[in-house]
Enzyme design. Structure first.
Site, PDB file in Angstrom:
ATOM      1  N   ASP A 101       0.814  -1.218   0.000  1.00  0.00           N
ATOM      2  CA  ASP A 101       0.000   0.000   0.000  1.00  0.00           C
ATOM      3  C   ASP A 101       0.845   1.265   0.000  1.00  0.00           C
ATOM      4  O   ASP A 101       1.362   1.671   1.047  1.00  0.00           O
ATOM      5  CB  ASP A 101      -0.894  -0.035   1.244  1.00  0.00           C
ATOM      6  N   ASP A 310      -1.783   5.485  -5.275  1.00  0.00           N
ATOM      7  CA  ASP A 310      -2.052   4.563  -4.181  1.00  0.00           C
ATOM      8  C   ASP A 310      -2.348   3.133  -4.660  1.00  0.00           C
ATOM      9  O   ASP A 310      -3.460   2.828  -5.075  1.00  0.00           O
ATOM     10  CB  ASP A 310      -3.238   5.131  -3.388  1.00  0.00           C
TER      11      ASP A 310
END
Ligand SMILES: *[C@@H]1O[C@H](CO)[C@@H](O)[C@H](O)[C@H]1NC(C)=O
Ligand SMILES: *[C@@H]1O[C@H](CO)[C@@H](O)[C@H](O)[C@H]1NC(C)=O
Length: 471
Positions: A101, A310
């Site tokens: 992430d 992201d």
């Protein structure tokens, strides 16, 4: 043809395989140390301790460190919903599947003492790691899609041939239902320390800042399965590389016999780097332009254009006004209702072509990625949704819907995000069913592995939004 390309994924590149030599790593040396233990005298231990300290000081503190690169093959979970890799924690090392992430900066794994939200996942057993330290401080993190809480601990963490001896991480005892989906045990935050809830240096940043990498970059190639048929809950996810921007070749091996060297660069052309606009926190880039079916859509400028790049978020979220302007360019589109509030529907027969520029080239998103799911005989839901972040969070969250279409590079110094076009080698991995990669520590198999859980074949419809909230 296609299956042999998928096979190439399993083959270790000469660069990746160099990593375990460099980091004699923890994965192998720790069991040896344990075996030797009973025979050592006090002075043996003194010598060992001195050597160990000097080795680690050199490795993490100085320019003398030999630099390296390493690649972790990822798994694509539930038809592009999330992408996970593996880290190994503790002594002896145990591997855990973690969402990779770039939208947050903490590492955490579910602990054996977990009471909520951790069922059917591999759990960390702090009691069985001889190198674990309990920092006895509370840990909690809030994401766009849930939260996790527990205490902070410290242990050896390894990934792709790299090792950080005293990595601080969250040992989680409570997670929001649905945050963890079997076989994922936690999350590896690849954003900057300034947004870490733990305040600790993230694994990647410790490696980058200590000069452990050949090049101060990490890079992703994410596969696409969303528009395929017979998609398994786990499919090959592409690759996550630390220390260089791509692996350039693989030695093809079958039954241990070398069949030669194949160019497998994952991108073509040059990587277009754009500098982060402010002190690093998220991997932010200003969105400069966006086109739908070739027509420009007006987007706010300045800090209102900041977009978190992201990997931990499935879709693309942006300001309501811009999302509405996007769908205004798609005849027959309508705002979603009920559970689809904030999303938009559009005629499935329309191939939607969106392209985004962050200052460099305009990068097109495949219509296959824009089509999130079909909800009636003729209407589909688009992968761009209305996001109202507020606070200091960025206005845009640019997730996997976009990132599947480029090779993405996250550069430590000078801080920047770069994109390049995917190569034929990378594109050929899209939609090709194969076994998901098995957990490794560099080229060494982990001693214990996360359960595969025998997940269902039906791709579940939970779309992760894992960017961390700054509170
Ligand atoms: C760490 O210590 C605290 C008490 O200080 C305890 O509540 C917690 O369960 C411990 N965590 C682990 C992972 O051992
Ligand atoms: C998925 O989309 C890509 C790009 O639009 C296309 O080339 C491919 O054929 C599609 N696959 C399926 C199974 O529809």
């Amino acid at each position: 043809m296609l299956s042999s390309l998928a096979l190439a994924l399993l083959i270790i590149s000469p660069f990746a395989s160099a990593a375990p030599n460099l980091v004699p790593a923890a994965g192998q040396s720790i069991p040896l140390i344990r075996r030797a233990q009973p025979e050592r005298t006090v002075s043996d231990w003194e010598a060992w301790a001195k050597n160990e300290r000097e080795t680690l000081t050199t490795k993490y503190g100085g320019n003398l460190a030999k630099r390296s690169t390493g690649t972790n093959l990822m798994t694509n979970q539930n038809g592009d919903s999330s992408y996970f890799g593996t880290v190994a924690i503790g002594t002896p090392p145990v591997s855990f599947n973690v969402i990779l992430d770039t939208g947050s900066a903490d590492l955490w794994v579910a602990d054996q003492a977990c009471t909520t939200g951790c069922s059917k996942v591999q759990l960390f057993n702090d009691l069985s790691s001889s190198t674990f330290h309990n920092l006895s401080q509370p840990f909690s993190i809030q994401y766009g899609s849930g939260a996790a809480a527990g205490t902070l601990g410290q242990d050896i963490v390894q990934m792709a041939g790299f090792s950080v001896p005293n990595q601080i991480f969250g040992v989680v005892t409570q997670a929001t239902s649905g945050l963890l989906s079997t076989p994922v045990s936690g999350l590896l935050g690849l954003g900057w320390q300034s947004i870490a809830s733990s305040k600790a240096s993230p694994f990647w940043q410790t490696l980058a800042s200590s000069g452990s990498w050949t090049d101060p970059v990490m890079a992703f190639q994410l596969t696409r399965f969303i528009n395929g048929s017979n998609v398994n809950a786990e499919e090959p996810g592409g690759s996550f590389t630390m220390g260089m921007s791509s692996f350039y070749g693989v030695c093809l091996q079958v039954d241990g016999r070398s069949l030669g060297f194949v160019d497998s660069s994952l991108y073509t052309g040059t990587i277009d780097y754009q500098a982060l606009p402010s002190t690093p926190s998220y991997w932010l880039l200003p969105m400069k332009s966006l086109t739908v079916q070739g027509s420009s859509v007006t987007i706010p400028s300045g800090s209102s254009s900041y977009s978190a790049i992201d990997t931990g978020t499935t879709l693309v979220g942006g300001p309501s006004s811009v999302i509405q302007s996007i769908f205004a360019q798609i005849p027959g589109s309508q705002p979603g209702t009920g559970n689809w509030q904030g999303y938009w529907t559009y005629p499935c027969s329309t191939a939607v072509n969106i392209a985004i520029s962050f200052g460099g080239p305009s990068w097109p998103i495949s219509p296959a990625d824009f089509l999130l799911t079909k909800i009636s005989s003729s209407q589909c839901v688009g992968a761009f949704f209305e996001l109202n972040t507020g606070g200091s969070a960025p206005n845009w969250i640019v997730g996997d819907t976009f990132l599947k279409n480029v090779y993405s590079v996250f550069r430590y110094n000078p801080a920047a995000v770069g994109f390049a076009a995917l190569s034929q080698t990378a594109l050929a991995m899209n939609g090709v069913n194969a076994a998901a990669p098995s957990p490794t520590i560099g080229s060494v198999s982990a001693s214990a592995t996360a359960g595969t859980g025998g997940g269902s074949n039906a791709a579940s419809h939970s779309w992760g939004v894992s960017w961390a909230l700054l509170i």
